[in-house]
Design a protein around this motif. Structure first.
Motif, PDB file in Angstrom:
ATOM      1  N   ASN A   2       1.082   8.005 -16.301  1.00 41.98           N
ATOM      2  CA  ASN A   2      -0.052   7.107 -16.395  1.00 41.98           C
ATOM      3  C   ASN A   2      -1.329   7.927 -16.489  1.00 41.98           C
ATOM      4  N   GLU A   3      -2.458   7.243 -16.667  1.00 44.70           N
ATOM      5  CA  GLU A   3      -3.727   7.935 -16.828  1.00 44.70           C
ATOM      6  C   GLU A   3      -4.073   8.787 -15.614  1.00 44.70           C
ATOM      7  N   ASP A   4      -3.643   8.356 -14.411  1.00 47.90           N
ATOM      8  CA  ASP A   4      -3.950   9.131 -13.207  1.00 47.90           C
ATOM      9  C   ASP A   4      -2.924  10.221 -12.923  1.00 47.90           C
ATOM     10  N   GLY A   5      -1.980  10.410 -13.863  1.00 44.13           N
ATOM     11  CA  GLY A   5      -0.992  11.459 -13.705  1.00 44.13           C
ATOM     12  C   GLY A   5       0.258  11.043 -12.962  1.00 44.13           C
ATOM     13  N   ALA A   6       0.303   9.817 -12.459  1.00 41.98           N
ATOM     14  CA  ALA A   6       1.474   9.335 -11.729  1.00 41.98           C
ATOM     15  C   ALA A   6       2.547   8.871 -12.705  1.00 41.98           C
ATOM     16  N   PRO A   7       3.830   9.041 -12.360  1.00 39.09           N
ATOM     17  CA  PRO A   7       4.896   8.566 -13.250  1.00 39.09           C
ATOM     18  C   PRO A   7       4.935   7.049 -13.275  1.00 39.09           C
ATOM     19  N   PRO A   8       5.452   6.419 -14.355  1.00 40.91           N
ATOM     20  CA  PRO A   8       5.603   4.960 -14.394  1.00 40.91           C
ATOM     21  C   PRO A   8       6.373   4.491 -13.171  1.00 40.91           C
ATOM     22  N   VAL A   9       5.975   3.348 -12.621  1.00 40.56           N
ATOM     23  CA  VAL A   9       6.488   2.949 -11.311  1.00 40.56           C
ATOM     24  C   VAL A   9       7.990   2.682 -11.334  1.00 40.56           C
ATOM     25  N   VAL A  10       8.507   2.036 -12.389  1.00 41.38           N
ATOM     26  CA  VAL A  10       9.947   1.776 -12.434  1.00 41.38           C
ATOM     27  C   VAL A  10      10.708   3.096 -12.517  1.00 41.38           C
ATOM     28  N   GLU A  11      10.234   3.993 -13.364  1.00 41.08           N
ATOM     29  CA  GLU A  11      10.881   5.304 -13.479  1.00 41.08           C
ATOM     30  C   GLU A  11      10.831   6.042 -12.151  1.00 41.08           C
ATOM     31  N   TYR A  12       9.688   5.932 -11.462  1.00 42.66           N
ATOM     32  CA  TYR A  12       9.555   6.621 -10.183  1.00 42.66           C
ATOM     33  C   TYR A  12      10.543   6.085  -9.154  1.00 42.66           C
ATOM     34  N   VAL A  13      10.667   4.777  -9.065  1.00 42.36           N
ATOM     35  CA  VAL A  13      11.571   4.177  -8.087  1.00 42.36           C
ATOM     36  C   VAL A  13      13.019   4.539  -8.393  1.00 42.36           C
ATOM     37  N   THR A  14      13.417   4.421  -9.653  1.00 43.25           N
ATOM     38  CA  THR A  14      14.828   4.618 -10.009  1.00 43.25           C
ATOM     39  C   THR A  14      15.228   6.086 -10.100  1.00 43.25           C
ATOM     40  N   SER A  15      14.261   7.001 -10.035  1.00 37.12           N
ATOM     41  CA  SER A  15      14.602   8.426 -10.063  1.00 37.12           C
ATOM     42  C   SER A  15      15.127   8.917  -8.717  1.00 37.12           C
ATOM     43  N   SER A  16      15.084   8.050  -7.717  1.00 34.15           N
ATOM     44  CA  SER A  16      15.612   8.382  -6.396  1.00 34.15           C
ATOM     45  C   SER A  16      16.550   7.286  -5.936  1.00 34.15           C
ATOM     46  N   THR A  17      17.768   7.659  -5.599  1.00 37.27           N
ATOM     47  CA  THR A  17      18.733   6.674  -5.116  1.00 37.27           C
ATOM     48  C   THR A  17      18.235   5.990  -3.852  1.00 37.27           C
ATOM     49  N   THR A  18      17.602   6.750  -2.975  1.00 38.33           N
ATOM     50  CA  THR A  18      17.122   6.167  -1.719  1.00 38.33           C
ATOM     51  C   THR A  18      15.972   5.201  -1.980  1.00 38.33           C
ATOM     52  N   ARG A  19      15.023   5.590  -2.809  1.00 33.47           N
ATOM     53  CA  ARG A  19      13.913   4.678  -3.113  1.00 33.47           C
ATOM     54  C   ARG A  19      14.433   3.399  -3.758  1.00 33.47           C
ATOM     55  N   GLU A  20      15.376   3.534  -4.698  1.00 33.71           N
ATOM     56  CA  GLU A  20      15.928   2.346  -5.350  1.00 33.71           C
ATOM     57  C   GLU A  20      16.657   1.468  -4.346  1.00 33.71           C
ATOM     58  N   SER A  21      17.394   2.074  -3.428  1.00 31.71           N
ATOM     59  CA  SER A  21      18.127   1.293  -2.431  1.00 31.71           C
ATOM     60  C   SER A  21      17.178   0.553  -1.495  1.00 31.71           C
ATOM     61  N   VAL A  22      16.074   1.199  -1.123  1.00 36.99           N
ATOM     62  CA  VAL A  22      15.087   0.532  -0.275  1.00 36.99           C
ATOM     63  C   VAL A  22      14.536  -0.699  -0.980  1.00 36.99           C
ATOM     64  N   VAL A  23      14.194  -0.557  -2.251  1.00 38.41           N
ATOM     65  CA  VAL A  23      13.611  -1.673  -3.001  1.00 38.41           C
ATOM     66  C   VAL A  23      14.609  -2.814  -3.159  1.00 38.41           C
ATOM     67  N   THR A  24      15.838  -2.509  -3.525  1.00 42.87           N
ATOM     68  CA  THR A  24      16.817  -3.579  -3.739  1.00 42.87           C
ATOM     69  C   THR A  24      17.192  -4.261  -2.422  1.00 42.87           C
ATOM     70  N   THR A  25      17.180  -3.521  -1.325  1.00 47.34           N
ATOM     71  CA  THR A  25      17.461  -4.136  -0.024  1.00 47.34           C
ATOM     72  C   THR A  25      16.339  -5.079   0.382  1.00 47.34           C
ATOM     73  N   LEU A  26      15.113  -4.650   0.188  1.00 50.69           N
ATOM     74  CA  LEU A  26      13.973  -5.487   0.559  1.00 50.69           C
ATOM     75  C   LEU A  26      13.785  -6.660  -0.403  1.00 50.69           C
ATOM     76  N   ALA A  27      14.413  -6.599  -1.564  1.00 50.39           N
ATOM     77  CA  ALA A  27      14.343  -7.738  -2.490  1.00 50.39           C
ATOM     78  C   ALA A  27      15.036  -8.951  -1.893  1.00 50.39           C
ATOM     79  N   ALA A  28      16.006  -8.715  -1.027  1.00 50.79           N
ATOM     80  CA  ALA A  28      16.735  -9.817  -0.389  1.00 50.79           C
ATOM     81  C   ALA A  28      15.959 -10.377   0.793  1.00 50.79           C
ATOM     82  N   GLU A  29      15.378  -9.505   1.617  1.00 52.14           N
ATOM     83  CA  GLU A  29      14.589  -9.954   2.762  1.00 52.14           C
ATOM     84  C   GLU A  29      13.806  -8.775   3.328  1.00 52.14           C
TER      85      GLU A  29
END
Length: 266
Positions: A2-29
């Motif tokens: 992105n313009e501020d140098g940060a990676p795209p948010v979806v790419e950032y989340v899915t590049s880590s198994t733990t980050r992706e697992s946190v997001v999918t778990t919190l999607a339920a509750e």
């Protein structure tokens, strides 16, 4: 980036198994960090680090009860992750099929919706029963309260089945001009189209039938030829909705058959 140098948010989340697992778990509750540590197959330090990173990227926030929950951005990311997982499940059902068939036959919006084909099976005919796929579809057509069919090639028995079905039930049939020409060349009778069957013509290369709570879809091979030996079959609610929407998409711009050729048996 992105313009501020940060990676795209979806790419950032899915590049880590733990980050992706946190997001999918919190999607339920919503949950506390401690609860996430207990629920996830990751180290405690890894979960805490993922939570901090996700909060910094605006994916998570803490509610009044000190529980973690997804932000609006997090909800969008969770939806994207779920769509990707469903798509991967669809492809892994039968990779050989997807390697050899041309998904470009479908309109772009439906290529993006392939993940909706939940419960998908690839039906392959056997050497001893080469007409197995055709019979499977015809049986479903006969049991359906109404039918919608897309036929890019001429199936001699399809007309008879539709005449039987549409004696007392509504049906719609979309064919190509090549099918109309083929019917006219081989027709030596004068059997009209049933009153309950509406026929239109369009340029399509995939075959489709939606009947009796099941979507049947047949894609052409990569060389453009029709494949009579395989059929995608799915009877989930999302797959039937996919099939109905796909049919309506091509039907709305198709030409009534009477505007293309005289009414002939199909």
């Amino acid at each position: 980036m992105n313009e501020d140098g940060a990676p795209p948010v979806v790419e950032y989340v899915t590049s880590s198994t733990t980050r992706e697992s946190v997001v999918t778990t919190l999607a339920a509750e919503s949950a506390t960090t401690r609860a996430l540590c207990s629920a996830l197959d990751a180290s405690e330090s890894g979960v805490y680090a993922a939570v901090n990173d996700l909060r910094e990227h605006g994916v998570l926030e803490v509610d009044d009860g000190e529980r973690l929950r997804l932000t609006g951005v997090g909800i969008v990311v969770a939806d994207a992750v779920e769509r990707r997982r469903r798509l991967e499940s669809t492809l892994w059902t039968d990779l050989d099929y997807w390697r050899t068939h041309d998904i470009r036959a479908l309109p772009d919006p439906f290529r993006a919706r392939l993940s909706e084909l939940e419960g998908l099976d690839v039906f392959r005919v056997s050497e001893t029963d080469p007409a197995g796929a055709i019979r499977l579809i015809h049986d479903s057509l006969r049991n359906a309260a109404e039918v919608a069919v897309v036929s890019p090639v001429h199936f001699p028995d399809l007309g008879q089945t539709l005449r039987e079905v549409c004696e007392d039930r509504p049906g719609r049939l979309l064919v190509t001009e090549a099918v109309v020409d083929e019917v006219r060349r081989h027709d030596d009778g004068d059997v009209p189209i049933p009153e309950n069957l509406t026929v239109r013509v369009a340029d399509v290369s995939f075959a489709l039938a939606v009947a009796d709570g099941t979507t049947f879809l047949s894609l052409p091979r990569l060389d453009g030829s029709y494949d009579p030996s395989t059929e995608l079959v799915a009877d989930s609610d999302t797959a039937v909705r996919f099939g109905n929407d796909l049919f309506e998409w091509v039907w709305r711009d198709a030409t009534p058959v009477g505007d293309v050729a005289p009414t002939r048996p199909l």
